[in-house]
Structure formats: C-alpha cells, structure tokens
Design a protein around this motif. Structure first.
Motif, mmCIF file in Angstrom:
data_model
loop_
_atom_site.group_PDB
_atom_site.id
_atom_site.type_symbol
_atom_site.label_atom_id
_atom_site.label_comp_id
_atom_site.label_asym_id
_atom_site.label_seq_id
_atom_site.Cartn_x
_atom_site.Cartn_y
_atom_site.Cartn_z
ATOM 1 N N SER A 10 19.727 -19.324 51.748
ATOM 2 C CA SER A 10 20.535 -20.387 51.138
ATOM 3 C C SER A 10 19.910 -21.756 51.594
ATOM 4 N N THR A 15 20.428 -14.570 55.148
ATOM 5 C CA THR A 15 21.116 -15.278 54.365
ATOM 6 C C THR A 15 21.326 -16.793 54.892
ATOM 7 N N SER A 16 21.148 -17.041 55.792
ATOM 8 C CA SER A 16 20.745 -18.643 56.518
ATOM 9 C C SER A 16 19.611 -18.962 55.721
ATOM 10 N N THR A 59 25.347 -26.946 54.601
ATOM 11 C CA THR A 59 26.485 -26.002 54.242
ATOM 12 C C THR A 59 27.136 -26.658 53.074
ATOM 13 N N ALA A 105 18.006 -21.558 64.219
ATOM 14 C CA ALA A 105 18.856 -20.554 64.184
ATOM 15 C C ALA A 105 17.784 -19.299 64.024
ATOM 16 N N SER A 146 28.561 -16.602 54.981
ATOM 17 C CA SER A 146 27.338 -16.267 55.568
ATOM 18 C C SER A 146 26.398 -17.419 56.087
ATOM 19 N N ALA A 147 26.704 -18.449 55.014
ATOM 20 C CA ALA A 147 25.794 -19.725 54.992
ATOM 21 C C ALA A 147 26.449 -20.652 56.239
ATOM 22 N N TRP A 192 25.144 -29.407 60.698
ATOM 23 C CA TRP A 192 24.926 -28.393 59.559
ATOM 24 C C TRP A 192 25.906 -28.750 58.356
ATOM 25 N N SER A 197 24.746 -11.603 50.824
ATOM 26 C CA SER A 197 25.918 -12.259 51.409
ATOM 27 C C SER A 197 27.087 -10.940 51.382
ATOM 28 N N LEU A 216 17.666 -24.660 60.925
ATOM 29 C CA LEU A 216 17.285 -23.277 60.601
ATOM 30 C C LEU A 216 16.132 -22.817 61.510
ATOM 31 N N GLY A 226 27.431 -17.205 59.942
ATOM 32 C CA GLY A 226 26.248 -16.061 60.085
ATOM 33 C C GLY A 226 26.518 -15.364 61.351
#
Length: 495
Positions: free
Chosen positions: A414, A410-411, A323, A198, A96-97, A319, A250, A195, A100
């Motif tokens: 986290s 979730t992005s 991550t 995203a 998920s991280a 990323w 997640s 982020l 996604g």
C-alpha cells in the motif's frame, strides 16, 4: 524514465536525493545523528505533547460533527455512484494499512504493562484500567487522524477532481509551488521512514519468533532474507494493483487474524473476556474527554505521557498522510458519513475486542502463575510466549509468523502504491515503473538500516527511525489544522 518526465514532476528526484543525503549522514555520523534525533524527538513530545492531545480530541469531534451534519451526505463521486469496494474489502484494506503488525506486536505486552504499571490511580480494577488505557491509545484518536486526511483527500480527489497529492488539498489557498512541493516531499520521506521502521521492526519480530519457536539463534542474515522476501511479494502485489494484489492480501490478513482471535477466544475464559471488553469500552467512552485532556486524576504524568501517549499520537499523525491517501483512494462511491463513521468506529471496536481477548487471557495466565517475572516484557516474543499456553501452540505460532509477514506485505504494497501515485503526477493508477522503483528503494533502505544497526549495536537504529517520525509529525500537526480549515471553508462556500 524520460528526462522530460523528471523535469515535469521533480518530486521523484528531489525525494530520492534527500533520502540519499540523509542516509549518507546517518552512515558516516551515526552516533551524532542518533543523539540529535533523540533530543529533537524528546523536545517535540515535551513542548507539543499536550497540543497533540488537544488536537486528537478536536479531530474526533470535528469528524463526528461532519459525519452527522448535512455535509456527511456528500458523495465521493457521482451521485449515483456505488462504492468501488464492498464493506468487507474496504475494512480489510484500511485496517491492514492503518494498524497491521502493530496489533500483534502489542497484543499481550501493552495490556500487561498497563496492568503492572497503572498510568494513574483509579477505582477501576487494574485489568479494566489497563484495557481502557490500551483502547485509548489504539482507538478513536488514532483513526481520527487517519480519517481527517482520508476525508479531505477523498473530497479533493473525487469531488474537486484533484490529483492524489497532499498538497492538492490546499493548492487553491496556497499557490506557492515550492511550499506545495515541500509538503509532498515531507510526506514522501515520512512515509519511507515509517515504512522502513515498520519493516525493520516486523522482520526483527519474525526472527525473534522463529528463534523462540525453534529454539534457534538466527542472526542478521535471516532478517535480511525475510525483508527481501516480504518486499518482493509486496512489489508483486503493488504491481498487480489494488484489485488483484492489495485487496486479496488484505482479505487474507483479516481472515488469518480473525482465525487466531477466535481460537484464542474459544480456548479462554469467554465470560471474563466479554465482561472486560464491555466494561473497558464503557469506561473508555465515559472517560474519553478527561483522558484526552489528561485532566486531574486522569493525568499519568509527563514521563508516562511522553513515553506512551505523546509517542503514539505523534506516530499516528506521522502515518496519517500516507494512510489517509490510501483510505481515500479506496473510498470512491461512499458518502463522507460512511467514510468517517466506518473509519472511526469499525476498526476501533475490532481493535478493542482484539486487546480484550489477548489482554484478559494474559491477565488470567499471570494470575495462574502466582507471580510475574516480565515474561511478556519483550515486544518481539511476548505473543509467542503467550500462545505457548494454548492447544496446538506450534501451529498457532506458525500461523502468527505467517500473519506478521502478511501484514508487513500489505504495509509495503500500500505504501509503494501511494508513493508511486505521488511521484507519478498524482495519478490514481500510477505507472508500474514507479511501483518497481519504490519497491527497490524500500528494500535497499531497509537492508542498509538493518546492517547499520548490526555494525553499530550500541545504537538502536530502528528506534532512531521511529523517533524521526515524531519529529516529522510536528509539521503535519499544524498542516492538519490548516487543511481542515481550507476543507471546511470550501465546503461551506458551495452550500
């Protein structure tokens, strides 16, 4: 927050100050900023693109060597420690991280693009080549960048008992405090930029999906409303922590994604999907080295590489610190071998099957139509156009909209957790004040970016932020080599 705390850890005021300064420059000199970012981004891809290819291939082999060597037996924690999270929870959180909403954004659009515009001449069927190249851009190399940072940070965190900071991985070798702060500030800013891009792209896709499903014409106010709701939910999730918030959402993401995947698989040509999956995976593994080096007939040309592969590699690299920190944080109790093979293989194979299902089914649709008029050309609506050809289309599209929002949550949660660890002196469980502060900053910055893009429609502001990540990826590319060298030297010294 007390003045003493701010003095003790200047990362928070420094990073917020730089972010504010860059925001003001972007607001008052939008066009100039966009042109500079575009030029620099192209410069990085032009002059360092092949370096990124070689670095990606080296990362994959470096991690495999570490995993299968005696070093792979090193436990992240005490020798008798059990993994902090089950394999299912661990995979759900790292996937998920790490990927996604991107897999929804590109599920149909990218395989179809590769089929209609083959990267290079090949004896393979266009459909197999399209899937193979899509696997290549979402597969082992992307996860190797993540895995490298995850491995080194996890080792520093759980074996060397260091703080959760990128700079801590090289602090013994690089004692210059200003340079170490610079590494951490760059990581914080890159995480924020990534982020914001995203969330901005994700909410734009959700708005596009809503407009498509309900035949509406919703404007910026819907995007801002969606952004606000998503960040508030993410803030609550980050407030609850990894166990009660991030892990639960997640898991929900993966269950929902698997439901859509299984439904599409069952109502499609199953033998064709399985055949394409195994064939494309086989050729991907067989061609991995020449593709990774763009050798001979496997070279798509500079323009294609710059628009696609170089862009992806730089994006994954940008990323990777964020991550990697998150994956490291949830990997306590595992061995380096479990961490590396888990990160490299499981999510890659899952992604391959995802693209095989949606890509193969989209190929079939195009063949049935008899002609292709760019129906899947829009990344924001392609998945919704595709799902309209299946039973219960409306429900499918609604579930997809929910999944998009959930992946974004979730992005954000986290990232908020990682940013909070950074600015709260590298603590594994940062203060809730930091979590709320970063949630508010992300919300304000994203809304400001969306408004700026609306006020100045002639400039693609979201694309500019994505291209900014290409620029910030360059120092991380060189840093990753230095970090890996320090890690290996430290490991071998202890053997």
């Amino acid at each position: 927050m007390a003045p003493k705390a701010r003095t003790k850890n200047p990362l928070l005021p420094f990073s917020i100050g730089i972010l504010l300064l860059l925001s003001l420059i972007a607001f008052f000199a939008t066009e100039s900023s966009y042109n500079i970012i575009s030029d620099w981004s192209l410069w990085v891809r032009t002059y360092f693109g092949y370096f990124y290819l070689y670095l990606g291939l080296a990362c994959v082999f470096f991690l495999l060597i570490i995993a299968f060597s005696p070093i792979g037996k090193i436990k992240l924690g005490k020798e008798d420690a059990k993994p902090e999270y089950s394999l299912w929870s661990w995979i759900a959180m790292l996937y998920s991280a790490g990927m996604g909403a991107g897999i929804l954004l590109r599920a149909v659009q990218e395989p179809i693009y590769m089929q209609q515009n083959p990267p290079y001449a090949s004896n393979l069927a266009p459909e197999i080549l399209a899937l193979e190249f899509t696997f290549y851009q979402w597969g082992f190399t992307a996860w190797a960048f993540y895995g490298l940072f995850a491995m080194v940070i996890a080792y520093a965190l759980f074996v060397r008992k260091k703080k959760t900071l990128i700079s801590e991985t090289v602090s013994n070798t690089l004692p210059n405090k200003k340079l170490l702060y610079g590494i951490d500030i760059l990581t914080i800013l890159t995480t924020i930029f990534g982020l914001i891009a995203a969330v901005g792209l994700g909410t734009t896709q959700i708005k596009g999906g809503i407009n498509h499903v309900f035949k509406g014409d919703f404007d910026l106010s819907l995007t801002i409303g969606l952004t606000t709701i998503i960040v508030i939910i993410a803030a609550y999730s980050a407030w609850m922590g990894v166990n009660k918030g991030i892990k639960m959402i997640s898991k929900l993401n993966i269950i929902t994604a698997l439901s859509i995947l299984v439904f599409t698989f069952v109502f499609s040509d199953i033998p064709l999907i399985l055949s394409n999956f195994f064939s494309a995976t086989y050729h991907y593994i067989l061609d991995f080295i020449p593709m990774s080096l763009a050798l001979g007939s496997y070279n798509p040309g500079m323009n294609f590489l710059s628009d696609w592969t170089f862009y992806y590699w730089a994006f994954w690299l940008a990323w990777a610190p964020f991550t990697g920190i998150f994956i490291a944080r949830i990997s306590k109790g595992r061995t380096l071998r479990q961490l590396l093979l888990g990160v490299l293989i499981i999510p890659s194979l899952g992604t391959f099957f995802w693209f095989a299902v949606f890509g193969s089914s989209a190929f079939e649709l195009v063949e049935t139509w008899g002609s292709y008029n760019n129906e899947f050309g829009n990344v924001f609506s392609s998945i919704f156009v595709f799902l309209e050809n299946y039973p219960f289309a409306f429900m499918l599209n609604m579930v997809t909209l929910f999944l998009l929002a959930s992946f974004l949550v979730t992005s954000v949660d986290s990232a908020v957790f990682v940013l909070s660890m950074f600015t709260d002196s590298g603590k594994k469980n940062p203060s809730k004040k930091h979590r709320l502060l970063w949630s508010a900053i992300i919300l304000i910055a994203t809304i400001a970016l969306l408004v700026l893009g609306n006020v100045k429609p002639e400039i693609d502001v979201l694309t500019a932020v994505q291209k900014l990540l290409i620029i910030t990826s360059l120092p991380f590319a060189f840093f990753s080599i230095f970090m890996a060298r320090v890690f290996l030297k430290d490991i071998l010294k202890k053997k």
